[in-house]
Design an enzyme around this catalytic site. Structure first.
Site, mmCIF file in Angstrom:
data_model
loop_
_atom_site.group_PDB
_atom_site.id
_atom_site.type_symbol
_atom_site.label_atom_id
_atom_site.label_comp_id
_atom_site.label_asym_id
_atom_site.label_seq_id
_atom_site.Cartn_x
_atom_site.Cartn_y
_atom_site.Cartn_z
ATOM 1 C CD GLU A 1 38.376 -43.129 -15.537
ATOM 2 O OE1 GLU A 1 37.975 -44.289 -15.701
ATOM 3 O OE2 GLU A 1 38.478 -42.300 -16.467
ATOM 4 C CB ILE B 1 22.154 -30.276 -30.122
ATOM 5 C CG1 ILE B 1 21.518 -31.660 -30.174
ATOM 6 C CG2 ILE B 1 22.305 -29.810 -28.675
ATOM 7 C CD1 ILE B 1 22.389 -32.767 -29.616
ATOM 8 N N GLY C 1 22.110 -36.453 -21.318
ATOM 9 C CA GLY C 1 21.578 -35.580 -22.356
ATOM 10 C C GLY C 1 20.337 -36.109 -23.047
ATOM 11 C CB ALA C 2 19.746 -38.747 -25.366
ATOM 12 C CG ASP D 1 25.528 -35.339 -20.422
ATOM 13 O OD1 ASP D 1 25.302 -35.600 -19.234
ATOM 14 O OD2 ASP D 1 24.804 -35.738 -21.362
ATOM 15 C CG ASP E 1 28.275 -25.742 -38.114
ATOM 16 O OD1 ASP E 1 29.141 -26.277 -38.828
ATOM 17 O OD2 ASP E 1 27.316 -26.377 -37.635
ATOM 18 C CG HIS F 1 26.194 -39.908 -21.748
ATOM 19 N ND1 HIS F 1 26.660 -40.964 -22.481
ATOM 20 C CD2 HIS F 1 25.698 -39.028 -22.659
ATOM 21 C CE1 HIS F 1 26.463 -40.752 -23.768
ATOM 22 N NE2 HIS F 1 25.883 -39.566 -23.893
ATOM 23 N NE ARG G 1 30.512 -39.384 -28.298
ATOM 24 C CZ ARG G 1 29.212 -39.391 -28.096
ATOM 25 N NH1 ARG G 1 28.676 -38.549 -27.231
ATOM 26 N NH2 ARG G 1 28.423 -40.247 -28.741
#
Length: 385
Positions: free
Chosen positions: A257, A146, A272-273, A253, A165, A270, A229
């Site tokens: 709370e 990604i 994304g996919a 994404d 990375d 959420h 995440r």
């Protein structure tokens, strides 16, 4: 013997159709499954039947699966990295725009207009002015399936892109646009980025990586995107930074709370996919990997055992999941020799504390020979194909 495959979620039919019904019994109500296909169902407290051999997650994240417990039981866990990469990439680019232009705020404001709308729009639109991404610097943390696609797309948007990375694969490096600059460490990105996007898994090393200390190293007015995440970012610290203006926008994404309703936060549920294409791709990939393991013992894209494959030869294949300790291979070959089992081909791979050995042999070993193999110290599970 037909093997039961249990579906814990609705899995796209284009994927389950890849499972030969002469070999597999597939459904939500099957009992004592040999394999499980899952998307988001919580398996953390699930009791596993002794017959269970593999779990295929139709997606990349596996935080809903008890990986350590699966490994101890000799259950191979697969995921589908890259199958939903394009879908997530597209939403990240959308997030990039939402971080730049207060589209969400403007749309919500426009819903409140009731009369003389055109005049009110022209009068009030300045409250929602934003900035352009062209010419700005995007820092990409994580250049996997990604992150690499996001970096390449951002280059075509006219952005200066810097990526970091430490675990970048050779294949990942080859796929990067040559205009993507290399950052030696995350700090290089913190100091230079106008936008920062996160594409790393949640691990003990990455949890809370965006916090008060790291935010202090960033540019004033930085815009942060988190499509990986929630726990990569310390909620209290991002709220404080948004309030002070240090961070201009936070798009994620993964709503929690702590951040819902906070000015400057765009919380996407959420998604994304969540595309038809992505769900199909993940289902097909998961099904093919599961079928290959069930039928041939080959492993591709497992999160807890090594990748391994070998063309079939001989009359029978022994698949041995075992601890990665000395003398295991010698023990296997010695036992085969003592039992009069001829090995035609073999391969072995390890991953951390575990390993997997494939032995193609002549004839079919009797139950006594298999029992001795299973009883060897360090052997976790033996399958005969």
């Amino acid at each position: 013997m037909i093997k039961n495959i249990k579906l814990l979620n609705k899995i796209a039919k284009v994927g389950t159709d890849k499972l030969d019904r002469e070999l597999f019994n597939v459904g939500e109500d099957v009992e004592n499954p040999y394999g499980i296909m899952v998307r988001s169902a919580n398996m953390l407290d699930m009791e596993f039947n002794p017959e269970l051999r593999a779990i295929a997650r139709a997606g990349a994240g596996v935080n809903n699966i008890p990986i350590d417990r699966c490994t101890e039981a000799g259950i191979v866990v697969f995921n589908t990295p890259g199958a939903n990469a394009n879908a997530v990439k597209e939403l990240v680019i959308c997030g990039l725009m939402l971080a730049s232009r207060n589209v969400v705020g403007g749309v919500e404001w426009a819903k409140t207009l009731t009369e003389d709308v055109a005049k009110q729009v022209e009068k009030g639109k300045s409250k929602f002015a934003g900035v352009e991404v062209r010419g700005k610097t995007l820092g990409v943390i994580g250049l996997g399936a990604i992150g690499g696609m996001v970096a390449n797309t951002a280059v075509h948007l006219g952005m200066d892109v810097v990526g970091c990375d430490p675990y970048l694969s050779v294949e990942g490096a080859w796929n990067l646009n040559h205009h993507v600059q290399k950052g030696a460490k995350y700090e290089d990105l913190y100091e230079s980025a106008d936008y920062l996007t996160l594409h790393v898994p949640s691990t003990p090393q990455t949890k809370g990586m965006i916090n008060k200390e790291t935010i202090a190293k960033m540019k004033d007015g930085v815009r942060i995107l988190n499509f990986s995440r929630a726990d990569l970012v310390v909620a209290a610290d991002i709220k404080e930074a948004l309030e002070s203006g240090k961070v201009a926008a936070y798009v994620t994404d993964f709503p929690t709370e702590d951040i819902l309703g906070v000015p400057g936060v765009v919380a996407i549920p959420h998604l994304g996919a969540s595309t038809e294409e992505s769900e199909d791709n993940c289902a097909v990939m998961a099904a093919l990997q599961l079928a290959d393991y069930m039928s041939n013992g080959n492993i591709r894209n497992s999160v807890n055992f090594p990748a391994i494959s070998m063309p079939r030869s001989g009359d029978c294949r022994l698949c041995i999941l075992h601890k990665n300790i000395p003398a295991m291979l010698a023990g296997f070959t010695t036992l085969c020799s003592e039992q009069g089992i001829n090995i035609e081909n073999m391969t072995n791979k390890s991953r951390g504390d575990v390993a997997f050995t494939l032995l193609d042999v002549t004839g079919t070993p009797d139950e006594a020979s298999i029992a001795k193999l299973k009883a060897m110290d360090g052997v976790m599970r033996v399958r005969v194909l």
